[in-house]
Design a protein around this motif. Sequence first.
Motif, PDB file in Angstrom:
ATOM      1  N   LYS A   7       0.830  -1.192   0.000  1.00 40.43           N
ATOM      2  CA  LYS A   7       0.000   0.000   0.000  1.00 40.43           C
ATOM      3  C   LYS A   7       0.869   1.248   0.000  1.00 40.43           C
ATOM      4  O   LYS A   7       2.046   1.214   0.359  1.00 40.43           O
ATOM      5  N   SER A   8       0.249   2.367  -0.365  1.00 41.08           N
ATOM      6  CA  SER A   8       0.971   3.638  -0.381  1.00 41.08           C
ATOM      7  C   SER A   8       1.510   3.990   1.002  1.00 41.08           C
ATOM      8  O   SER A   8       2.617   4.505   1.136  1.00 41.08           O
ATOM      9  N   SER A   9       0.729   3.704   2.025  1.00 40.03           N
ATOM     10  CA  SER A   9       1.170   4.007   3.392  1.00 40.03           C
ATOM     11  C   SER A   9       2.418   3.214   3.758  1.00 40.03           C
ATOM     12  O   SER A   9       3.312   3.729   4.447  1.00 40.03           O
ATOM     13  N   GLU A  10       2.501   1.973   3.289  1.00 39.84           N
ATOM     14  CA  GLU A  10       3.685   1.154   3.563  1.00 39.84           C
ATOM     15  C   GLU A  10       4.903   1.704   2.824  1.00 39.84           C
ATOM     16  O   GLU A  10       6.004   1.773   3.389  1.00 39.84           O
ATOM     17  N   LEU A  11       4.704   2.092   1.568  1.00 43.40           N
ATOM     18  CA  LEU A  11       5.804   2.650   0.784  1.00 43.40           C
ATOM     19  C   LEU A  11       6.326   3.937   1.427  1.00 43.40           C
ATOM     20  O   LEU A  11       7.539   4.179   1.467  1.00 43.40           O
ATOM     21  N   SER A  15       9.994   4.780   2.984  1.00 43.44           N
ATOM     22  CA  SER A  15      10.700   5.981   2.540  1.00 43.44           C
ATOM     23  C   SER A  15      11.215   6.790   3.728  1.00 43.44           C
ATOM     24  O   SER A  15      12.376   7.214   3.743  1.00 43.44           O
ATOM     25  N   ARG A  16      10.365   7.008   4.715  1.00 41.63           N
ATOM     26  CA  ARG A  16      10.781   7.786   5.895  1.00 41.63           C
ATOM     27  C   ARG A  16      11.921   7.098   6.622  1.00 41.63           C
ATOM     28  O   ARG A  16      12.859   7.750   7.106  1.00 41.63           O
ATOM     29  N   GLU A  17      11.859   5.787   6.703  1.00 38.68           N
ATOM     30  CA  GLU A  17      12.927   5.042   7.365  1.00 38.68           C
ATOM     31  C   GLU A  17      14.240   5.166   6.593  1.00 38.68           C
ATOM     32  O   GLU A  17      15.314   5.287   7.184  1.00 38.68           O
ATOM     33  N   ALA A  18      14.144   5.154   5.255  1.00 39.65           N
ATOM     34  CA  ALA A  18      15.350   5.244   4.425  1.00 39.65           C
ATOM     35  C   ALA A  18      15.991   6.621   4.510  1.00 39.65           C
ATOM     36  O   ALA A  18      17.202   6.764   4.315  1.00 39.65           O
ATOM     37  N   MET A  19      15.206   7.648   4.777  1.00 39.21           N
ATOM     38  CA  MET A  19      15.722   9.017   4.835  1.00 39.21           C
ATOM     39  C   MET A  19      16.479   9.314   6.127  1.00 39.21           C
ATOM     40  O   MET A  19      17.255  10.279   6.183  1.00 39.21           O
ATOM     41  N   VAL A  20      16.256   8.501   7.145  1.00 40.97           N
ATOM     42  CA  VAL A  20      16.913   8.730   8.433  1.00 40.97           C
ATOM     43  C   VAL A  20      18.432   8.629   8.270  1.00 40.97           C
ATOM     44  O   VAL A  20      18.950   7.663   7.722  1.00 40.97           O
ATOM     45  N   GLY A  87      19.587   1.311   1.073  1.00 42.09           N
ATOM     46  CA  GLY A  87      20.461   1.322   2.239  1.00 42.09           C
ATOM     47  C   GLY A  87      21.873   1.759   1.960  1.00 42.09           C
ATOM     48  O   GLY A  87      22.762   1.569   2.801  1.00 42.09           O
ATOM     49  N   GLY A  88      22.124   2.349   0.791  1.00 38.19           N
ATOM     50  CA  GLY A  88      23.459   2.793   0.436  1.00 38.19           C
ATOM     51  C   GLY A  88      23.760   4.189   0.950  1.00 38.19           C
ATOM     52  O   GLY A  88      22.958   4.804   1.669  1.00 38.19           O
ATOM     53  N   LYS A  89      24.916   4.678   0.566  1.00 34.05           N
ATOM     54  CA  LYS A  89      25.354   6.007   0.974  1.00 34.05           C
ATOM     55  C   LYS A  89      25.282   6.927  -0.233  1.00 34.05           C
ATOM     56  O   LYS A  89      26.137   6.889  -1.113  1.00 34.05           O
ATOM     57  N   PRO A  90      24.273   7.782  -0.298  1.00 37.34           N
ATOM     58  CA  PRO A  90      24.107   8.662  -1.465  1.00 37.34           C
ATOM     59  C   PRO A  90      25.111   9.797  -1.456  1.00 37.34           C
ATOM     60  O   PRO A  90      25.691  10.144  -0.410  1.00 37.34           O
ATOM     61  N   THR A 235      11.748   9.506  -2.882  1.00 38.97           N
ATOM     62  CA  THR A 235      12.169   8.271  -2.225  1.00 38.97           C
ATOM     63  C   THR A 235      11.017   7.279  -2.164  1.00 38.97           C
ATOM     64  O   THR A 235      11.223   6.064  -2.306  1.00 38.97           O
ATOM     65  N   THR A 236       9.802   7.775  -1.979  1.00 31.99           N
ATOM     66  CA  THR A 236       8.631   6.895  -1.988  1.00 31.99           C
ATOM     67  C   THR A 236       8.412   6.302  -3.372  1.00 31.99           C
ATOM     68  O   THR A 236       8.052   5.120  -3.502  1.00 31.99           O
ATOM     69  N   ILE A 237       8.614   7.097  -4.422  1.00 28.43           N
ATOM     70  CA  ILE A 237       8.490   6.579  -5.786  1.00 28.43           C
ATOM     71  C   ILE A 237       9.578   5.532  -6.045  1.00 28.43           C
ATOM     72  O   ILE A 237       9.341   4.531  -6.737  1.00 28.43           O
ATOM     73  N   SER A 238      10.764   5.744  -5.470  1.00 30.19           N
ATOM     74  CA  SER A 238      11.820   4.730  -5.577  1.00 30.19           C
ATOM     75  C   SER A 238      11.383   3.440  -4.899  1.00 30.19           C
ATOM     76  O   SER A 238      11.651   2.339  -5.403  1.00 30.19           O
ATOM     77  N   ALA A 239      10.696   3.574  -3.765  1.00 33.31           N
ATOM     78  CA  ALA A 239      10.165   2.390  -3.088  1.00 33.31           C
ATOM     79  C   ALA A 239       9.113   1.703  -3.951  1.00 33.31           C
ATOM     80  O   ALA A 239       9.032   0.465  -3.993  1.00 33.31           O
ATOM     81  N   PHE A 240       8.314   2.495  -4.648  1.00 36.30           N
ATOM     82  CA  PHE A 240       7.317   1.944  -5.578  1.00 36.30           C
ATOM     83  C   PHE A 240       8.004   1.133  -6.668  1.00 36.30           C
ATOM     84  O   PHE A 240       7.556   0.025  -7.014  1.00 36.30           O
ATOM     85  N   TYR A 241       9.091   1.663  -7.198  1.00 39.20           N
ATOM     86  CA  TYR A 241       9.843   0.942  -8.238  1.00 39.20           C
ATOM     87  C   TYR A 241      10.387  -0.368  -7.691  1.00 39.20           C
ATOM     88  O   TYR A 241      10.278  -1.426  -8.345  1.00 39.20           O
TER      89      TYR A 241
END
Length: 248
Positions: A7-11, A15-20, A87-90, A235-241
């Motif tokens: 679901k969108s809420s999960e994505l 995303s929020r977790e990945a941005m930390v 989970g990489g280093k951007p 980042t959420t769209i990346s999660a969608f991909y």
Amino acid sequence: MNMKKRKSSELKKYSREAMVGRYGVLAGSTVIYLLLSVFCSMMPALVFSGDDLFNIILFYITTFLFLLLVNLLNVGYARICLTCMRGGKPSVGDLLHTFFHHPDRYLLMYLIPTGISFAISLAADFFSTYGLNHLFTPAKDTYDTVVFSMLCILAVSALSGLLSLLVLLPFSMAGYVMLDTPDLGPLQALRESSRLMKRNKLRYLYLTFSFFGIYLLGSCSCGIGFLWVMPYMETTISAFYLDLKEEL
């Protein structure tokens, strides 16, 4: 094979977790991305500001070329967010990744969808600028005709935007596909994106439109809020991909 679609809420949660811990790079990249995008959008009008035919033609040509350059920036920005999701280093330098790694393939890939979308926009501009002038001469410029002409312009703009959306929607994941498989040809990347988006177009539209509220809040903050909203959305769209690729 797990075919469960998140679901969108999960994505958004992923995303929020990945941005930390990566927000500094994301915010810095967003600032540079916005500055370069604004520069590309303003440059044609600043250089070719005349109203003669020569300036008008050059304006549209340079606008199209700058649109292609902005697409390269879009993919670079997507690379940064995709790296976060994995989970990489951007790095802020990744914003220019496509300018130094097969830029010709990215340009060719976006040439077709951008060209069609630009042609639709050009036709709408032509009708709004010249078509209505022939329909309504100065002698007929009453209040009713002015209002009607404005409504026509709004309707044509909405129709051209809808047509452009329909054209570009199947190719929304093309940039991600090319990032993951850089040796893929431009047409193959477009076809793969179209395959991934099959039966997922409404999910993608729902996901993107679900950010409308926080985009309004970002606007109310004089644009400062976009430093968080834009990387959050991308980042959420990346999660969608990644969900389409079954990597989540």
